[in-house]
Design a protein around this motif. Structure first.
Motif, PDB file in Angstrom:
ATOM      1  N   LYS A 175       0.847  -1.202   0.000  1.00  0.00           N
ATOM      2  CA  LYS A 175       0.000   0.000   0.000  1.00  0.00           C
ATOM      3  C   LYS A 175       0.883   1.254   0.000  1.00  0.00           C
ATOM      4  CE  LYS A 175      -3.839  -2.389   0.597  1.00  0.00           C
ATOM      5  NZ  LYS A 175      -4.659  -2.661  -0.563  1.00  0.00           N
ATOM      6  N   SER A 176       0.484   2.238  -0.797  1.00  0.00           N
ATOM      7  CA  SER A 176       1.335   3.431  -0.934  1.00  0.00           C
ATOM      8  C   SER A 176       1.352   4.274   0.341  1.00  0.00           C
ATOM      9  CB  SER A 176       0.859   4.282  -2.108  1.00  0.00           C
ATOM     10  OG  SER A 176      -0.447   4.714  -1.851  1.00  0.00           O
ATOM     11  N   TYR A 181      -1.071   7.512  -6.512  1.00  0.00           N
ATOM     12  CA  TYR A 181      -1.262   7.165  -7.931  1.00  0.00           C
ATOM     13  C   TYR A 181       0.073   6.904  -8.639  1.00  0.00           C
ATOM     14  CZ  TYR A 181      -5.867   8.830  -6.796  1.00  0.00           C
ATOM     15  OH  TYR A 181      -7.077   8.985  -6.189  1.00  0.00           O
TER      16      TYR A 181
ATOM     17  N   ARG B  61       4.296   6.774   9.596  1.00  0.00           N
ATOM     18  CA  ARG B  61       3.661   5.712   8.809  1.00  0.00           C
ATOM     19  C   ARG B  61       2.342   5.233   9.425  1.00  0.00           C
ATOM     20  NH1 ARG B  61       7.677   1.791   5.688  1.00  0.00           N
ATOM     21  NH2 ARG B  61       8.909   3.375   4.637  1.00  0.00           N
ATOM     22  N   ILE B 102      -8.884  14.246  -4.403  1.00  0.00           N
ATOM     23  CA  ILE B 102      -8.139  13.321  -5.273  1.00  0.00           C
ATOM     24  C   ILE B 102      -7.846  11.984  -4.576  1.00  0.00           C
ATOM     25  CG2 ILE B 102      -7.097  15.105  -6.760  1.00  0.00           C
ATOM     26  CD1 ILE B 102      -4.440  14.555  -5.334  1.00  0.00           C
ATOM     27  N   ALA B 103      -8.024  11.938  -3.239  1.00  0.00           N
ATOM     28  CA  ALA B 103      -7.755  10.681  -2.521  1.00  0.00           C
ATOM     29  C   ALA B 103      -8.951   9.721  -2.586  1.00  0.00           C
ATOM     30  CB  ALA B 103      -7.399  10.968  -1.067  1.00  0.00           C
ATOM     31  N   ILE B 104     -10.138  10.238  -2.938  1.00  0.00           N
ATOM     32  CA  ILE B 104     -11.340   9.374  -2.953  1.00  0.00           C
ATOM     33  C   ILE B 104     -11.169   8.150  -3.866  1.00  0.00           C
ATOM     34  CG2 ILE B 104     -13.824   9.290  -3.530  1.00  0.00           C
ATOM     35  CD1 ILE B 104     -13.927  12.228  -2.405  1.00  0.00           C
ATOM     36  N   PRO B 105     -10.721   8.327  -5.122  1.00  0.00           N
ATOM     37  CA  PRO B 105     -10.534   7.118  -5.955  1.00  0.00           C
ATOM     38  C   PRO B 105      -9.488   6.155  -5.379  1.00  0.00           C
ATOM     39  CG  PRO B 105     -10.436   9.107  -7.302  1.00  0.00           C
ATOM     40  CD  PRO B 105     -10.411   9.552  -5.887  1.00  0.00           C
ATOM     41  N   ALA B 106      -8.525   6.711  -4.608  1.00  0.00           N
ATOM     42  CA  ALA B 106      -7.472   5.861  -4.033  1.00  0.00           C
ATOM     43  C   ALA B 106      -8.030   4.885  -3.001  1.00  0.00           C
ATOM     44  CB  ALA B 106      -6.386   6.734  -3.396  1.00  0.00           C
ATOM     45  N   MET B 109      -8.734   1.929  -4.969  1.00  0.00           N
ATOM     46  CA  MET B 109      -7.550   1.316  -5.589  1.00  0.00           C
ATOM     47  C   MET B 109      -6.561   0.786  -4.549  1.00  0.00           C
ATOM     48  SD  MET B 109      -7.041   4.313  -8.400  1.00  0.00           S
ATOM     49  CE  MET B 109      -5.443   3.845  -8.997  1.00  0.00           C
ATOM     50  N   GLU B 110      -6.353   1.576  -3.490  1.00  0.00           N
ATOM     51  CA  GLU B 110      -5.299   1.240  -2.524  1.00  0.00           C
ATOM     52  C   GLU B 110      -5.852   0.871  -1.147  1.00  0.00           C
ATOM     53  OE1 GLU B 110      -1.636   1.842  -2.623  1.00  0.00           O
ATOM     54  OE2 GLU B 110      -1.827   1.734  -4.787  1.00  0.00           O
ATOM     55  N   GLY B 111      -7.131   1.127  -0.929  1.00  0.00           N
ATOM     56  CA  GLY B 111      -7.719   0.887   0.389  1.00  0.00           C
ATOM     57  C   GLY B 111      -7.777   2.175   1.190  1.00  0.00           C
ATOM     58  N   SER B 114      -4.369   3.837   2.985  1.00  0.00           N
ATOM     59  CA  SER B 114      -3.471   4.688   2.172  1.00  0.00           C
ATOM     60  C   SER B 114      -4.071   6.068   1.951  1.00  0.00           C
ATOM     61  CB  SER B 114      -3.221   4.037   0.808  1.00  0.00           C
ATOM     62  OG  SER B 114      -2.342   2.977   0.945  1.00  0.00           O
ATOM     63  N   LEU B 117      -4.092   8.033   5.272  1.00  0.00           N
ATOM     64  CA  LEU B 117      -2.698   8.371   5.586  1.00  0.00           C
ATOM     65  C   LEU B 117      -2.236   9.572   4.750  1.00  0.00           C
ATOM     66  CD1 LEU B 117      -0.389   7.009   7.354  1.00  0.00           C
ATOM     67  CD2 LEU B 117       0.430   6.041   5.217  1.00  0.00           C
ATOM     68  N   PHE B 118      -2.571   9.517   3.469  1.00  0.00           N
ATOM     69  CA  PHE B 118      -2.191  10.579   2.525  1.00  0.00           C
ATOM     70  C   PHE B 118      -2.823  11.916   2.936  1.00  0.00           C
ATOM     71  CE2 PHE B 118      -3.043  12.332  -1.945  1.00  0.00           C
ATOM     72  CZ  PHE B 118      -1.793  12.895  -2.058  1.00  0.00           C
TER      73      PHE B 118
END
Lengths: 222, 230
Positions: A175-176, A181, B61, B102-106, B109-111, B114, B117-118
């Protein structure tokens, strides 16, 4: 284009600070040699000028407005090394005093907008303008092409910087940790918006300013 | 009248940029002069603490740790006399809201981990940057960069840029206001762009002229002699 804090890993941010240091040093030597004591006011006023270019809202076809960065324009007027310093100054003030762009990302932002943008733009301008006269249309078109491809190159590198984050910095389960992206998303997004909108703003503003200066005072154009 | 306002939107947008610039500068000066915890610290110490906090935040982290750091920024804001509503508005608009968007689609994709955290990392970084810079006078903040190891010439240029930026902003504002006062109908995109280009060119020529004048004034006050002594 201004990368905020937290989008890039500290390793990436640190790498660009280290990468930019010899370039800043070389730029200060080159500019200092020609300007000497004159360099402080000259660079300060030029940096204020760069800051102001970004404040102008430019109407675009379709009713939208946007602003130019002016990287190639400044390089065509001051030379690429002086442009690097004045754009760096403007970016540091934006990050430190106005929260526009991250403090840990100053190195990366300067790499994209103070190095890649003016140098790409300036050398494309030199390549296309060749030995044409300062007042020629060819020069203005060369500056516009330089501006368009200069900002596109900066967007390309910004997209790469975002896109490599999930590849290089992730948790044990993949996970990033930073910009989530990859290159397959970050690159097309960054390039498309600059290909279709911001590149044109940059090119049109640069072209019109150079045309204006060609009529008023062509000696100001390099 | 309404149509006129809608058509020459670029003037309104540019004037809003100037207004935001002056508002930001005035608010910062007001908060920097008020009494509070962070105002007691010297700008040099604040820069060192800010950089340390940013490094800690970008290396973090865990969402829990970032949340704790974010709470620290709120406590710092409260103890420094910053209106909390103003602080939250100032922080969340525009970068964290944009990041959230912009984090909504993530999330898909990433859970969610992520994505959260971002957003938390970016918001905490922005909060730290704002709480430290808003409680420091811009002028003192720039000057203190010299004591943290930045080259004196670079700090001199930053200092002078910061001061003359206000003059340029005033000229920029007057240009737009004078155009606005002369307009009775839509200028049109082509003429608008030409006007903008002519003003950018004018400002460039003016910046060259003013830099020469200031250099002469510096020489008259012994700037070159001071350089030789150094």
């Amino acid at each position: 284009m201004h990368i905020p804090d937290g989008y890039l890993s500290p390793q990436t941010g640190g790498f660009f600070y280290l990468f930019m240091m010899p370039l800043w040093f070389a730029a200060s030597k080159i500019v200092g040699k020609t300007l000497k004591a004159r360099q402080v006011p000259y660079l300060a006023f030029s940096a204020s000028f760069v800051f102001i270019i970004m404040m102008f809202n430019v109407p675009m076809p379709g009713g939208s407005t946007g602003h130019a960065v002016g990287g190639t324009l400044v390089a065509v007027l001051l030379g690429p090394w002086a442009a690097m310093i004045v754009i760096t100054i403007a970016l540091v003030i934006q990050a430190l005093l106005f929260g526009d762009g991250g403090i840990t990302a100053v190195g990366a932002n300067c790499f994209n907008m103070a190095f890649i943008l003016p140098f790409t733009g300036y050398y494309i301008y030199r390549l296309i303008s060749l030995k044409s006269s300062r007042g020629s249309l060819r020069r203005a078109l060369a500056a516009a092409a330089g501006a368009y491809f200069g900002i596109l190159a900066a967007a390309l590198f910004t997209g790469i910087e975002f896109g490599i984050q999930p590849i290089l910095y992730h948790t044990a389960d993949g996970k990033s940790l930073y910009c989530p992206y990859g290159l397959n998303v970050a690159l097309p997004v960054m390039l498309l918006e600059h290909l279709l909108l911001f590149g044109w703003i940059e090119a049109i503003v640069t072209f019109l300013v150079i045309r204006y200066l060609q009529k008023e005072d062509p000696s100001l154009i390099l | 009248m309404k149509r006129h306002h809608l058509k020459n939107l670029f003037i309104e947008h540019s004037l809003k940029n100037v207004l935001d610039f002056f508002r930001e500068a005035v608010f910062s000066e007001e908060i920097a002069r008020s009494r509070g915890l962070l105002q007691l610290l010297s700008p040099k110490v604040k820069i060192i603490i800010l950089v340390a906090c940013l490094i800690m935040t970008v290396f973090a982290r865990s969402v829990g740790f970032l949340l704790a750091l974010y709470l620290v920024t709120i406590l710092l804001a409260l103890s420094s006399g910053i209106n909390i509503i103003f602080f939250l508005k100032r922080v969340w608009f525009f970068i964290p809201i944009f990041t959230l968007f912009i984090a909504i689609p993530a999330v898909f994709m990433e859970g969610w981990h992520s994505a959260v955290l971002f957003v938390m990392r970016v918001t905490t970084c922005v909060s730290f940057a704002i709480v430290f810079t808003i409680t420091t006078s811009h002028d003192r903040l720039i000057k203190s960069l010299r004591s943290v190891g930045l080259p004196p010439v670079f700090v001199d240029v930053l200092d002078m840029t910061q001061r003359y930026l206000f003059l340029f902003m005033k000229v920029f504002e007057e240009m737009h206001l004078s155009l606005k006062s002369r307009l009775v109908k839509d200028l049109g995109p082509k003429r608008s762009r030409r006007w903008i280009a002519s003003r950018i060119a004018f400002l460039f020529r003016r910046s060259l002229k003013m830099s020469e004048d200031v250099y002469m004034a510096m020489l008259a006050r012994g700037y070159a002699a001071k350089e030789k002594e150094c």
